[in-house]
Design a protein around this motif. Structure first.
Motif, PDB file in Angstrom:
ATOM      1  N   MET A 108       0.834  -1.190   0.000  1.00  0.00           N
ATOM      2  CA  MET A 108       0.000   0.000   0.000  1.00  0.00           C
ATOM      3  C   MET A 108       0.874   1.247   0.000  1.00  0.00           C
ATOM      4  O   MET A 108       1.618   1.488   0.955  1.00  0.00           O
ATOM      5  CB  MET A 108      -0.931  -0.032   1.216  1.00  0.00           C
ATOM      6  N   TYR A 109       0.791   2.018  -1.069  1.00  0.00           N
ATOM      7  CA  TYR A 109       1.588   3.228  -1.225  1.00  0.00           C
ATOM      8  C   TYR A 109       0.872   4.400  -0.562  1.00  0.00           C
ATOM      9  O   TYR A 109      -0.349   4.512  -0.637  1.00  0.00           O
ATOM     10  CB  TYR A 109       1.800   3.519  -2.715  1.00  0.00           C
ATOM     11  N   GLY A 110       1.648   5.274   0.085  1.00  0.00           N
ATOM     12  CA  GLY A 110       1.049   6.417   0.762  1.00  0.00           C
ATOM     13  C   GLY A 110       1.829   7.691   0.585  1.00  0.00           C
ATOM     14  O   GLY A 110       2.800   7.746  -0.181  1.00  0.00           O
ATOM     15  N   PRO A 111       1.412   8.738   1.302  1.00  0.00           N
ATOM     16  CA  PRO A 111       2.081  10.038   1.206  1.00  0.00           C
ATOM     17  C   PRO A 111       3.554   9.951   1.601  1.00  0.00           C
ATOM     18  O   PRO A 111       3.955   9.066   2.358  1.00  0.00           O
ATOM     19  CB  PRO A 111       1.310  10.916   2.194  1.00  0.00           C
TER      20      PRO A 111
ATOM     21  N   LYS B 270       5.878   6.726   1.617  1.00  0.00           N
ATOM     22  CA  LYS B 270       5.787   5.647   2.601  1.00  0.00           C
ATOM     23  C   LYS B 270       5.065   4.472   1.963  1.00  0.00           C
ATOM     24  O   LYS B 270       4.132   4.637   1.175  1.00  0.00           O
ATOM     25  CB  LYS B 270       5.016   6.087   3.841  1.00  0.00           C
ATOM     26  N   VAL B 271       5.490   3.278   2.316  1.00  0.00           N
ATOM     27  CA  VAL B 271       4.893   2.055   1.786  1.00  0.00           C
ATOM     28  C   VAL B 271       4.622   1.124   2.960  1.00  0.00           C
ATOM     29  O   VAL B 271       5.489   0.921   3.815  1.00  0.00           O
ATOM     30  CB  VAL B 271       5.842   1.372   0.768  1.00  0.00           C
ATOM     31  N   TYR B 272       3.429   0.563   2.979  1.00  0.00           N
ATOM     32  CA  TYR B 272       3.038  -0.377   4.025  1.00  0.00           C
ATOM     33  C   TYR B 272       2.794  -1.725   3.363  1.00  0.00           C
ATOM     34  O   TYR B 272       2.106  -1.803   2.349  1.00  0.00           O
ATOM     35  CB  TYR B 272       1.789   0.119   4.753  1.00  0.00           C
ATOM     36  N   ILE B 273       3.361  -2.767   3.950  1.00  0.00           N
ATOM     37  CA  ILE B 273       3.260  -4.096   3.359  1.00  0.00           C
ATOM     38  C   ILE B 273       2.642  -5.058   4.364  1.00  0.00           C
ATOM     39  O   ILE B 273       3.085  -5.152   5.514  1.00  0.00           O
ATOM     40  CB  ILE B 273       4.644  -4.606   2.905  1.00  0.00           C
TER      41      ILE B 273
END
Length: 156
Positions: free
Chosen positions: A130-133, A136-139
């Motif tokens: 999940m790509y964000g502002p 930042k990337v959340y996996i």
């Protein structure tokens, strides 16, 4: 019943090229989303076990329940065309409605359940990126991290 939930936080530049490419494809797909009502443009991309990648985006409809999310379009398309090929990684990127950048977004409930179905079919977790502002990337290393009490596990 106790469950531990883990999301891994990274920066875009710290990821290997495979992750970066999936995010890039999801971002491009978000640009072409049809979202005239919410202006919330979501793109998704998937890496299949055979090395092929595909992208899709959300498609809205004035009758809101008729629209469909990028993740479900993408997984439905890949399964319809490659029914025996396991999806390995799914990246999601969403443009903010005011077009000032990207929002951190996770799959909605319908998409989470759909992802769960593909994990069950292939007996393999689907890594969700999940790509964000601020790059930042959340996996999540499988849908259990976003949907710990899936519908099919209620009777266990």
């Amino acid at each position: 019943m106790e469950k531990n939930i883990t999301l891994y936080e990274h920066t875009f530049l710290s990821l290997n090229s495979e992750y970066q490419e999936l995010i890039r494809l999801a971002k491009i797909a978000s640009e072409n989303a049809y979202a005239p009502y919410s202006n919330f443009k979501v793109g998704a991309s998937v890496l299949l076990e055979n090395g092929l990648t595909f992208s899709a985006n959300n498609q809205e409809n004035i009758c809101f329940p008729v629209g469909i999310c990028a993740e479900r379009i993408l997984l439905g398309y890949t399964h319809a065309n490659y029914p025996t090929v396991k999806p390995l990684m799914l990246a999601i990127a969403a443009k903010k409605a005011d077009n000032t950048g990207y929002a951190t977004v996770t799959p909605c409930g319908l998409c989470r359940q759909s992802i769960s179905e593909y994990e069950r079919k292939f007996a393999h977790p689907l890594e969700i990126i999940m790509y964000g502002p601020e790059d930042k990337v959340y996996i999540a290393k499988g849908i259990d991290q976003l949907l710990p009490y899936k519908f099919e596990s209620l009777n266990k």
